[in-house]
Design a protein around this motif. Structure first.
Motif, PDB file in Angstrom:
ATOM      1  N   ARG A  57      35.461  18.136 -70.740  1.00 48.36           N
ATOM      2  CA  ARG A  57      35.374  16.713 -70.397  1.00 48.36           C
ATOM      3  C   ARG A  57      35.951  16.421 -69.019  1.00 48.36           C
ATOM      4  NH1 ARG A  57      36.402  12.754 -75.465  1.00 48.36           N
ATOM      5  NH2 ARG A  57      36.744  11.341 -73.736  1.00 48.36           N
ATOM      6  N   SER A  58      35.315  15.486 -68.323  1.00 51.25           N
ATOM      7  CA  SER A  58      35.810  15.117 -66.995  1.00 51.25           C
ATOM      8  C   SER A  58      37.184  14.471 -67.071  1.00 51.25           C
ATOM      9  CB  SER A  58      34.827  14.163 -66.312  1.00 51.25           C
ATOM     10  OG  SER A  58      34.665  12.974 -67.067  1.00 51.25           O
ATOM     11  N   ASP A  59      37.477  13.822 -68.195  1.00 47.74           N
ATOM     12  CA  ASP A  59      38.812  13.246 -68.384  1.00 47.74           C
ATOM     13  C   ASP A  59      39.720  14.219 -69.120  1.00 47.74           C
ATOM     14  OD1 ASP A  59      37.462  13.063 -70.798  1.00 47.74           O
ATOM     15  OD2 ASP A  59      38.225  11.074 -71.305  1.00 47.74           O
ATOM     16  N   GLY A  60      39.320  15.503 -69.151  1.00 44.34           N
ATOM     17  CA  GLY A  60      40.093  16.545 -69.799  1.00 44.34           C
ATOM     18  C   GLY A  60      40.515  17.624 -68.820  1.00 44.34           C
ATOM     19  N   TRP A  61      40.338  18.873 -69.217  1.00 47.51           N
ATOM     20  CA  TRP A  61      40.869  20.008 -68.475  1.00 47.51           C
ATOM     21  C   TRP A  61      40.330  20.137 -67.050  1.00 47.51           C
ATOM     22  CZ3 TRP A  61      45.048  22.586 -68.499  1.00 47.51           C
ATOM     23  CH2 TRP A  61      45.142  23.891 -67.997  1.00 47.51           C
ATOM     24  N   PRO A  62      39.004  20.073 -66.823  1.00 48.36           N
ATOM     25  CA  PRO A  62      38.512  20.200 -65.437  1.00 48.36           C
ATOM     26  C   PRO A  62      39.066  19.119 -64.521  1.00 48.36           C
ATOM     27  CG  PRO A  62      36.708  20.398 -67.009  1.00 48.36           C
ATOM     28  CD  PRO A  62      37.899  19.903 -67.774  1.00 48.36           C
ATOM     29  N   GLY A  63      39.080  17.889 -65.003  1.00 53.50           N
ATOM     30  CA  GLY A  63      39.588  16.789 -64.187  1.00 53.50           C
ATOM     31  C   GLY A  63      41.078  16.890 -63.939  1.00 53.50           C
ATOM     32  N   LEU A  64      41.810  17.365 -64.957  1.00 55.50           N
ATOM     33  CA  LEU A  64      43.262  17.515 -64.820  1.00 55.50           C
ATOM     34  C   LEU A  64      43.590  18.534 -63.733  1.00 55.50           C
ATOM     35  CD1 LEU A  64      46.129  16.893 -66.005  1.00 55.50           C
ATOM     36  CD2 LEU A  64      45.810  18.923 -67.431  1.00 55.50           C
ATOM     37  N   GLN A  65      42.906  19.673 -63.752  1.00 55.98           N
ATOM     38  CA  GLN A  65      43.163  20.697 -62.739  1.00 55.98           C
ATOM     39  C   GLN A  65      42.839  20.181 -61.334  1.00 55.98           C
ATOM     40  OE1 GLN A  65      42.680  25.063 -64.120  1.00 55.98           O
ATOM     41  NE2 GLN A  65      40.870  24.015 -64.930  1.00 55.98           N
ATOM     42  N   LYS A  66      41.760  19.445 -61.228  1.00 58.93           N
ATOM     43  CA  LYS A  66      41.373  18.896 -59.926  1.00 58.93           C
ATOM     44  C   LYS A  66      42.389  17.866 -59.441  1.00 58.93           C
ATOM     45  CE  LYS A  66      37.543  16.617 -57.520  1.00 58.93           C
ATOM     46  NZ  LYS A  66      36.163  16.061 -57.663  1.00 58.93           N
ATOM     47  N   ALA A  67      42.810  16.976 -60.338  1.00 55.55           N
ATOM     48  CA  ALA A  67      43.732  15.907 -59.953  1.00 55.55           C
ATOM     49  C   ALA A  67      45.086  16.456 -59.521  1.00 55.55           C
ATOM     50  CB  ALA A  67      43.907  14.934 -61.117  1.00 55.55           C
ATOM     51  N   TYR A  68      45.541  17.536 -60.166  1.00 55.24           N
ATOM     52  CA  TYR A  68      46.869  18.080 -59.875  1.00 55.24           C
ATOM     53  C   TYR A  68      46.822  19.333 -58.996  1.00 55.24           C
ATOM     54  CZ  TYR A  68      49.306  14.765 -62.859  1.00 55.24           C
ATOM     55  OH  TYR A  68      49.850  13.620 -63.379  1.00 55.24           O
ATOM     56  N   GLY A  69      45.631  19.731 -58.583  1.00 51.52           N
ATOM     57  CA  GLY A  69      45.506  20.789 -57.595  1.00 51.52           C
ATOM     58  C   GLY A  69      45.915  22.174 -58.054  1.00 51.52           C
ATOM     59  N   PHE A  70      45.447  22.597 -59.227  1.00 47.41           N
ATOM     60  CA  PHE A  70      45.728  23.955 -59.685  1.00 47.41           C
ATOM     61  C   PHE A  70      44.518  24.486 -60.449  1.00 47.41           C
ATOM     62  CE2 PHE A  70      46.678  21.466 -63.415  1.00 47.41           C
ATOM     63  CZ  PHE A  70      46.374  22.277 -64.501  1.00 47.41           C
ATOM     64  N   THR A  71      44.436  25.773 -60.555  1.00 45.19           N
ATOM     65  CA  THR A  71      43.420  26.431 -61.382  1.00 45.19           C
ATOM     66  C   THR A  71      44.121  27.525 -62.170  1.00 45.19           C
ATOM     67  OG1 THR A  71      41.686  26.006 -59.748  1.00 45.19           O
ATOM     68  CG2 THR A  71      41.241  27.690 -61.423  1.00 45.19           C
ATOM     69  N   LEU A  72      44.256  27.310 -63.455  1.00 47.07           N
ATOM     70  CA  LEU A  72      44.917  28.301 -64.297  1.00 47.07           C
ATOM     71  C   LEU A  72      43.920  29.413 -64.624  1.00 47.07           C
ATOM     72  CD1 LEU A  72      47.733  28.620 -65.634  1.00 47.07           C
ATOM     73  CD2 LEU A  72      46.722  27.696 -67.736  1.00 47.07           C
ATOM     74  N   PRO A  73      44.288  30.680 -64.401  1.00 41.75           N
ATOM     75  CA  PRO A  73      43.372  31.781 -64.698  1.00 41.75           C
ATOM     76  C   PRO A  73      42.872  31.730 -66.140  1.00 41.75           C
ATOM     77  CG  PRO A  73      45.284  32.583 -63.499  1.00 41.75           C
ATOM     78  CD  PRO A  73      45.579  31.154 -63.858  1.00 41.75           C
ATOM     79  N   LYS A  74      41.623  32.126 -66.343  1.00 38.85           N
ATOM     80  CA  LYS A  74      41.006  32.028 -67.668  1.00 38.85           C
ATOM     81  C   LYS A  74      41.780  32.779 -68.739  1.00 38.85           C
ATOM     82  CE  LYS A  74      36.254  31.169 -66.165  1.00 38.85           C
ATOM     83  NZ  LYS A  74      34.833  31.630 -66.207  1.00 38.85           N
ATOM     84  N   GLN A  75      42.405  33.883 -68.350  1.00 37.92           N
ATOM     85  CA  GLN A  75      43.144  34.652 -69.353  1.00 37.92           C
ATOM     86  C   GLN A  75      44.410  33.936 -69.819  1.00 37.92           C
ATOM     87  OE1 GLN A  75      42.476  35.591 -66.236  1.00 37.92           O
ATOM     88  NE2 GLN A  75      44.118  36.817 -65.303  1.00 37.92           N
ATOM     89  N   GLN A  76      44.796  32.873 -69.117  1.00 43.62           N
ATOM     90  CA  GLN A  76      45.970  32.089 -69.511  1.00 43.62           C
ATOM     91  C   GLN A  76      45.575  30.795 -70.218  1.00 43.62           C
ATOM     92  OE1 GLN A  76      48.703  33.566 -69.352  1.00 43.62           O
ATOM     93  NE2 GLN A  76      48.199  35.202 -67.896  1.00 43.62           N
ATOM     94  N   VAL A  77      44.289  30.656 -70.529  1.00 46.26           N
ATOM     95  CA  VAL A  77      43.795  29.463 -71.229  1.00 46.26           C
ATOM     96  C   VAL A  77      43.173  29.896 -72.551  1.00 46.26           C
ATOM     97  CG1 VAL A  77      42.270  27.456 -71.136  1.00 46.26           C
ATOM     98  CG2 VAL A  77      43.322  28.316 -69.026  1.00 46.26           C
TER      99      VAL A  77
END
Length: 318
Positions: free
Chosen positions: A187-207
């Motif tokens: 969701r845009s108001d979920g994980w993708p949007g959160l990472q964009k708003a706060y400027g981070f990308t958590l590696p897939k193996q940590q999700v």
């Protein structure tokens, strides 16, 4: 708020019939019924399938019965879209919806409004004008998303805000391992949007993608993740010693619940608003956490929890 189920239950509640009902628990008159009569009214109350919605459905049914209405329950419909369609098609007359959900998912606005009062006003005005859906007063509770962790873990890692969490995700991603539900992940108001708003990308193996209910236990045990997606009115937050991380950039939309009904139903029975508005005013984050927790943690029936709370407030009689 939301499209996500908190409790993994969709079973209809089978309860003892009362004198004002076709199904469900009877209710004696209390403060809500004073000067407000719904005798002769036949109404159908619905809800989505997660715990908070089941409780709100029972609260509404009991409140209306206390004023003399005959109420049929369709609590536990599968998903937001199904429940919304049930309302607009006339299969149900009312259900509790969340301001952010309506604004983004039904009214197709791309940007939420940060001020709760303005978000409510805009959603209510647009929904009435476009869809003839009437919004009654919104509750002060905000059932929005949050990233949470075990309180001790958040303290250990020095994470008080989502900016702190984003910093940890960038510098030591293994310590920022996070559990999300599948819908939140897209969701845009979920994980993708959160990472964009706060400027981070958590590696897939940590999700890790888990069922929503499993996330609370996972972060409570810090396995397989330290952080996880939660919702702010869930009773498991307090019960499991979790702390929602402060959304210092106010990314997550406001999700105040309010009873929505077709305008024709509101016009035919204006007393509904006078009955429900005091109920809405009493529904704070803490109240919903407690009511939800009684179901999810203590294993009580939603109908019993709703009845006890309404009686404790004097809204219905004992």
């Amino acid at each position: 708020m939301r499209l996500l189920p908190i409790a993994a239950t969709a079973a209809a509640l089978t309860l003892t019939a009362g004198c004002f009902s076709q199904s469900g628990t009877d209710a004696k008159g209390g403060s809500l019924a004073k000067g407000n009569s719904l005798k002769g009214a036949s109404l159908t109350v619905g809800s989505k399938e997660f715990t908070e919605q089941l409780v709100l459905c029972q609260i509404t049914a009991l409140a209306l019965r206390s004023a003399g209405a005959t109420v049929k329950e369709k609590c536990g419909l599968q998903g937001s879209n199904t429940t919304r369609t049930a309302l607009t098609s006339g299969s149900i007359d009312m259900y509790w919806e969340y301001t952010g959900t309506a604004w983004i998912n039904y009214l197709k606005n791309t940007r939420p409004i940060g001020d709760p009062a303005e978000q409510y006003r805009a959603a209510a005005e647009q929904d009435l004008a476009k869809n003839k859906v009437k919004w009654l007063a919104a509750a002060p509770a905000n059932d929005t998303y949050a990233i949470a962790a075990k309180t001790t873990a958040a303290q250990e890692l020095g994470v008080k805000t989502l900016s702190d969490y984003a910093r940890l995700a960038r510098t030591d991603p293994a310590k920022a391992a996070t559990c999300v539900a599948s819908e939140f992940a897209g969701r845009s108001d979920g994980w993708p949007g959160l990472q964009k708003a706060y400027g981070f990308t958590l590696p897939k193996q940590q999700v890790a993608t888990l069922a929503e209910g499993a996330i609370y236990d996972a972060i409570g045990k810090r396995r397989p993740c330290t952080f996880g997606m939660t919702t702010t009115t869930d009773g498991r937050i307090k019960a499991l010693g979790l702390t929602p991380i402060a959304d210092d950039k106010k990314f997550f939309p406001v999700y105040n619940p309010a009873l929505t009904l077709r305008d024709e139903v509101h016009r035919a029975h204006p007393a509904i608003q006078k009955i429900i508005d005091p109920v809405a005013a009493a529904l704070t984050d803490q109240v919903l956490q407690d009511l939800n927790g009684q179901v999810d943690i203590k294993g009580k029936e939603a109908s019993d929890v709703a009845q006890a709370w309404l009686q404790s407030k004097g809204f219905i009689g004992k």
